[in-house]
Design a protein around this motif. Structure first.
Motif, mmCIF file in Angstrom:
data_model
loop_
_atom_site.group_PDB
_atom_site.id
_atom_site.type_symbol
_atom_site.label_atom_id
_atom_site.label_comp_id
_atom_site.label_asym_id
_atom_site.label_seq_id
_atom_site.Cartn_x
_atom_site.Cartn_y
_atom_site.Cartn_z
ATOM 1 N N GLN A 103 0.820 -1.209 0.000
ATOM 2 C CA GLN A 103 0.000 0.000 0.000
ATOM 3 C C GLN A 103 0.856 1.262 0.000
ATOM 4 O OE1 GLN A 103 -0.946 -2.797 1.965
ATOM 5 N NE2 GLN A 103 -2.330 -3.150 0.230
ATOM 6 N N ARG A 104 1.903 1.275 0.793
ATOM 7 C CA ARG A 104 2.752 2.467 0.903
ATOM 8 C C ARG A 104 4.020 2.381 0.056
ATOM 9 N NH1 ARG A 104 1.515 5.928 4.779
ATOM 10 N NH2 ARG A 104 3.673 6.629 5.018
ATOM 11 N N LEU A 105 4.219 1.227 -0.576
ATOM 12 C CA LEU A 105 5.383 1.008 -1.444
ATOM 13 C C LEU A 105 6.707 1.237 -0.713
ATOM 14 C CD1 LEU A 105 4.153 2.476 -4.837
ATOM 15 C CD2 LEU A 105 4.386 0.084 -4.174
ATOM 16 N N LEU A 106 6.747 0.771 0.531
ATOM 17 C CA LEU A 106 7.981 0.826 1.302
ATOM 18 C C LEU A 106 8.751 -0.480 1.118
ATOM 19 C CD1 LEU A 106 6.627 2.426 4.591
ATOM 20 C CD2 LEU A 106 7.898 3.557 2.754
ATOM 21 N N ASN A 107 10.077 -0.405 1.206
ATOM 22 C CA ASN A 107 10.940 -1.583 1.053
ATOM 23 C C ASN A 107 10.660 -2.297 -0.272
ATOM 24 O OD1 ASN A 107 11.892 -1.137 3.804
ATOM 25 N ND2 ASN A 107 9.950 -2.023 4.474
ATOM 26 N N ASP A 108 10.560 -1.505 -1.320
ATOM 27 C CA ASP A 108 10.187 -2.007 -2.649
ATOM 28 C C ASP A 108 11.426 -2.574 -3.353
ATOM 29 O OD1 ASP A 108 8.704 -2.582 -4.890
ATOM 30 O OD2 ASP A 108 8.561 -0.507 -5.589
ATOM 31 N N ILE A 109 11.855 -3.741 -2.880
ATOM 32 C CA ILE A 109 13.062 -4.369 -3.411
ATOM 33 C C ILE A 109 12.874 -5.884 -3.410
ATOM 34 C CG2 ILE A 109 14.149 -4.301 -1.120
ATOM 35 C CD1 ILE A 109 16.871 -4.052 -2.495
ATOM 36 N N MET A 110 13.382 -6.537 -4.444
ATOM 37 C CA MET A 110 13.237 -7.986 -4.577
ATOM 38 C C MET A 110 14.473 -8.552 -5.264
ATOM 39 S SD MET A 110 10.066 -10.121 -6.349
ATOM 40 C CE MET A 110 10.104 -9.239 -7.921
ATOM 41 N N LEU A 111 14.873 -9.740 -4.824
ATOM 42 C CA LEU A 111 15.958 -10.483 -5.454
ATOM 43 C C LEU A 111 15.375 -11.674 -6.209
ATOM 44 C CD1 LEU A 111 18.627 -10.418 -2.626
ATOM 45 C CD2 LEU A 111 18.947 -9.501 -4.941
ATOM 46 N N LEU A 112 15.866 -11.902 -7.408
ATOM 47 C CA LEU A 112 15.452 -13.034 -8.228
ATOM 48 C C LEU A 112 16.624 -13.994 -8.360
ATOM 49 C CD1 LEU A 112 13.642 -11.088 -11.114
ATOM 50 C CD2 LEU A 112 12.629 -12.002 -9.002
ATOM 51 N N ASN A 177 2.960 11.466 0.131
ATOM 52 C CA ASN A 177 2.891 11.292 1.588
ATOM 53 C C ASN A 177 3.453 9.946 2.034
ATOM 54 O OD1 ASN A 177 0.883 9.553 0.790
ATOM 55 N ND2 ASN A 177 -0.817 10.745 1.662
ATOM 56 N N THR A 178 3.824 9.085 1.092
ATOM 57 C CA THR A 178 4.421 7.785 1.425
ATOM 58 C C THR A 178 5.947 7.822 1.413
ATOM 59 O OG1 THR A 178 4.297 7.155 -0.908
ATOM 60 C CG2 THR A 178 2.446 6.508 0.493
ATOM 61 N N PHE A 179 6.534 8.940 1.015
ATOM 62 C CA PHE A 179 7.990 9.002 0.845
ATOM 63 C C PHE A 179 8.719 8.856 2.176
ATOM 64 C CE2 PHE A 179 12.046 11.311 0.596
ATOM 65 C CZ PHE A 179 12.633 10.621 -0.442
ATOM 66 N N ASN A 180 9.795 8.052 2.168
ATOM 67 C CA ASN A 180 10.629 7.836 3.353
ATOM 68 C C ASN A 180 12.086 8.015 2.944
ATOM 69 O OD1 ASN A 180 12.272 6.697 5.372
ATOM 70 N ND2 ASN A 180 10.681 5.265 6.001
ATOM 71 N N GLY A 181 12.686 9.112 3.375
ATOM 72 C CA GLY A 181 14.053 9.433 2.963
ATOM 73 C C GLY A 181 15.109 8.480 3.479
ATOM 74 N N GLN A 182 14.788 7.669 4.490
ATOM 75 C CA GLN A 182 15.763 6.710 5.003
ATOM 76 C C GLN A 182 15.979 5.555 4.032
ATOM 77 O OE1 GLN A 182 17.641 7.103 7.833
ATOM 78 N NE2 GLN A 182 16.708 9.141 7.756
ATOM 79 N N THR A 183 14.933 5.162 3.342
ATOM 80 C CA THR A 183 15.016 3.985 2.465
ATOM 81 C C THR A 183 14.692 4.303 1.010
ATOM 82 O OG1 THR A 183 12.718 3.396 2.974
ATOM 83 C CG2 THR A 183 14.448 2.414 4.339
#
Length: 261
Positions: A103-112, A177-183
């Motif tokens: 929903q917030r698109l945080l930690n949007d990372i994946m390994l294949l 409003n979902t932006f997180n500058g740490q990640t």
């Protein structure tokens, strides 16, 4: 706040609405040997994303590019042609970050994890990852590449790239409003018509030959800045995940074999 646009592209018929890298140009063929083109199959739909080779057996992309079946094309410039440089490899395992928030698109990372190791050559080669969590300074110049549609009427079959500058976190905090500058990293000057767009999700933002960001989301109009996953924030997870699943996939070795090695 503007509506968010996931930068994943669905496989659409010619003439359907979609986008591309905005304000870029065709990349020099095979100048970015780490680029990966993802063909994603999920129940009821097919889609495409970008990605990038980080080791001979792992491709990195965005978590929202997940699908029940994923195939990777490496070594491509024109993804509509059967180029002799291309390597097509099935994905053995898609590993989304455990903290991914759809929903917030945080930690949007994946390994294949690839079914077979890529053959390293001049057309296929991993890109370097950050060695520390040092943050990119605003104004840093980076390059983003991907495949997409040129317009509503015409496809682009060839890899496109564009140079973008890192912005201050406040530029994205005001818009999303979902932006997180740490990640996450805020990328692209709003005064310039240059950005990633539909079909570029999961592709790398490369700065000084290091993959610092992953294309995540932006505004529906394609107006910069856009939001990129900050790779350096996930180094511990990346390293431990590749190490763990490599061990699981290793062929069994008998005690007699171990004694002779």
């Amino acid at each position: 706040m503007q509506q968010l646009l996931l930068l994943v592209a669905f496989l659409l018929p010619a003439g359907a609405e979609a986008g591309k890298i905005i304000g870029g140009q065709e990349a020099r063929p095979h100048s970015r040997p780490y680029m990966a083109y993802l063909l994603i199959q999920s129940p009821g739909r097919r889609s495409t994303c970008g990605g990038f080779l980080v080791r001979e057996d792992f491709v990195m992309t965005a978590a929202h590019c997940w699908g029940s079946t994923i195939n990777v094309i490496l070594g491509a410039h024109n993804i509509r042609q059967q180029e002799r440089t291309q390597q097509r490899i099935s994905v053995l395992r898609a590993i989304r970050h455990p903290g991914y928030n759809q929903q917030r698109l945080l930690n949007d990372i994946m390994l294949l994890q690839l079914e077979n190791r890529a053959r390293r050559n001049q057309f296929v080669r991993p890109v370097a990852l950050p060695q520390s969590q040092i943050r990119l300074s605003p104004g840093s110049l980076c390059t983003v590449a991907g495949w997409g549609l040129v317009s509503q009427q015409r496809r682009t079959d060839t890899l496109q790239d564009v140079q973008l500058r890192v912005q201050r976190d406040q530029e994205c905090s005001r818009r999303f409003n979902t932006f997180n500058g740490q990640t996450q990293i805020c990328v692209g000057n709003q005064r310039e018509r240059k950005s990633a767009f539909l079909g570029d999700s999961g592709g790398p933002m490369v700065c000084n030959n290091v993959a610092q960001g992953i294309v995540s989301y932006g505004s529906r109009s394609g107006t910069p800045p856009g939001v990129y996953t900050r790779v350096s924030s996930f180094l511990s997870w990346i390293n431990s995940t590749m190490r763990r699943f490599t061990q699981q996939h290793s062929p069994p070795v008998s005690m007699a074999q171990k004694a002779t090695t």
